[in-house]
Write a protein that holds these residues in place. Structure first.
Motif, PDB file in Angstrom:
ATOM      1  N   ALA A  22       5.843   8.544  -3.286  1.00 21.28           N
ATOM      2  CA  ALA A  22       4.602   8.085  -3.920  1.00 21.28           C
ATOM      3  C   ALA A  22       4.817   6.731  -4.601  1.00 21.28           C
ATOM      4  CB  ALA A  22       4.096   9.121  -4.928  1.00 21.28           C
ATOM      5  N   GLU A  23       5.982   6.534  -5.210  1.00 23.27           N
ATOM      6  CA  GLU A  23       6.276   5.241  -5.832  1.00 23.27           C
ATOM      7  C   GLU A  23       6.355   4.130  -4.791  1.00 23.27           C
ATOM      8  OE1 GLU A  23       9.775   6.219  -8.094  1.00 23.27           O
ATOM      9  OE2 GLU A  23       8.585   6.649  -9.899  1.00 23.27           O
ATOM     10  N   ALA A  24       6.928   4.439  -3.627  1.00 17.71           N
ATOM     11  CA  ALA A  24       7.002   3.443  -2.546  1.00 17.71           C
ATOM     12  C   ALA A  24       5.591   3.122  -2.038  1.00 17.71           C
ATOM     13  CB  ALA A  24       7.877   3.959  -1.409  1.00 17.71           C
ATOM     14  N   LEU A  30       0.064  -1.864  -4.258  1.00 16.85           N
ATOM     15  CA  LEU A  30       0.026  -2.892  -5.294  1.00 16.85           C
ATOM     16  C   LEU A  30       0.205  -4.279  -4.677  1.00 16.85           C
ATOM     17  CD1 LEU A  30      -0.222  -3.530  -8.275  1.00 16.85           C
ATOM     18  CD2 LEU A  30       2.237  -3.139  -8.497  1.00 16.85           C
ATOM     19  N   ARG A  31       1.134  -4.384  -3.729  1.00 14.60           N
ATOM     20  CA  ARG A  31       1.317  -5.667  -3.027  1.00 14.60           C
ATOM     21  C   ARG A  31       0.043  -6.057  -2.275  1.00 14.60           C
ATOM     22  NH1 ARG A  31       6.307  -3.305  -1.911  1.00 14.60           N
ATOM     23  NH2 ARG A  31       5.653  -2.736   0.193  1.00 14.60           N
ATOM     24  N   GLU A  32      -0.613  -5.060  -1.648  1.00 14.99           N
ATOM     25  CA  GLU A  32      -1.859  -5.342  -0.927  1.00 14.99           C
ATOM     26  C   GLU A  32      -2.942  -5.834  -1.883  1.00 14.99           C
ATOM     27  OE1 GLU A  32      -3.434  -2.405   1.762  1.00 14.99           O
ATOM     28  OE2 GLU A  32      -1.430  -1.874   2.463  1.00 14.99           O
ATOM     29  N   VAL A  33      -3.051  -5.173  -3.044  1.00 11.95           N
ATOM     30  CA  VAL A  33      -4.064  -5.566  -4.029  1.00 11.95           C
ATOM     31  C   VAL A  33      -3.794  -6.987  -4.511  1.00 11.95           C
ATOM     32  CG1 VAL A  33      -4.868  -5.131  -6.387  1.00 11.95           C
ATOM     33  CG2 VAL A  33      -4.692  -3.241  -4.777  1.00 11.95           C
ATOM     34  N   GLU A  34      -2.531  -7.289  -4.784  1.00 10.70           N
ATOM     35  CA  GLU A  34      -2.180  -8.622  -5.261  1.00 10.70           C
ATOM     36  C   GLU A  34      -2.415  -9.674  -4.186  1.00 10.70           C
ATOM     37  OE1 GLU A  34       1.820  -7.893  -6.482  1.00 10.70           O
ATOM     38  OE2 GLU A  34       1.214  -7.222  -8.474  1.00 10.70           O
ATOM     39  N   GLY A  43      -7.540  -1.348  -3.658  1.00 13.87           N
ATOM     40  CA  GLY A  43      -7.627  -0.937  -5.057  1.00 13.87           C
ATOM     41  C   GLY A  43      -7.893   0.550  -5.205  1.00 13.87           C
ATOM     42  N   VAL A  44      -8.757   1.076  -4.353  1.00 13.88           N
ATOM     43  CA  VAL A  44      -9.062   2.514  -4.391  1.00 13.88           C
ATOM     44  C   VAL A  44      -7.822   3.317  -4.010  1.00 13.88           C
ATOM     45  CG1 VAL A  44     -10.406   4.341  -3.282  1.00 13.88           C
ATOM     46  CG2 VAL A  44     -11.529   2.230  -3.985  1.00 13.88           C
ATOM     47  N   LEU A  45      -7.148   2.896  -2.954  1.00 15.52           N
ATOM     48  CA  LEU A  45      -5.934   3.599  -2.531  1.00 15.52           C
ATOM     49  C   LEU A  45      -4.855   3.534  -3.607  1.00 15.52           C
ATOM     50  CD1 LEU A  45      -5.798   2.521   1.213  1.00 15.52           C
ATOM     51  CD2 LEU A  45      -6.347   4.789   0.313  1.00 15.52           C
TER      52      LEU A  45
END
Length: 78
Positions: A22-24, A30-34, A43-45
């Motif tokens: 889950a952390e991975a 997070l990289r996708e959002v950034e 963001g939803v995911l």
């Protein structure tokens, strides 16, 4: 059964594996959002993954605290 884990220890080990995955996943979202600051899907995911990670961590804490944690969890439900 020599070498076999107590059921609680086995469950903790399994949850640790779920937490690592889950952390991975969270790091990937997070990289996708950034990278795509305006994309709602990422963001939803990310939020869903963070919620799942919180649940896993709570489960781990209950298992680590043993019976004492179970009593505390049940008393919080009342």
């Amino acid at each position: 059964m020599p070498g076999s884990l107590h059921p609680r220890h086995k469950a903790i080990a399994e949850i640790e594996g779920h937490i690592a995955r889950a952390e991975a996943t969270r790091a990937r979202y997070l990289r996708e959002v950034e990278a795509r600051s305006g994309e709602r899907r990422a963001g939803v995911l990310l939020r869903m993954t963070e919620h799942h990670l919180e649940q896993l961590r709570r489960s781990r804490e209950v298992l680590l605290s043993g019976d004492e944690g179970c009593q505390a969890s049940f008393s919080n439900l009342r």
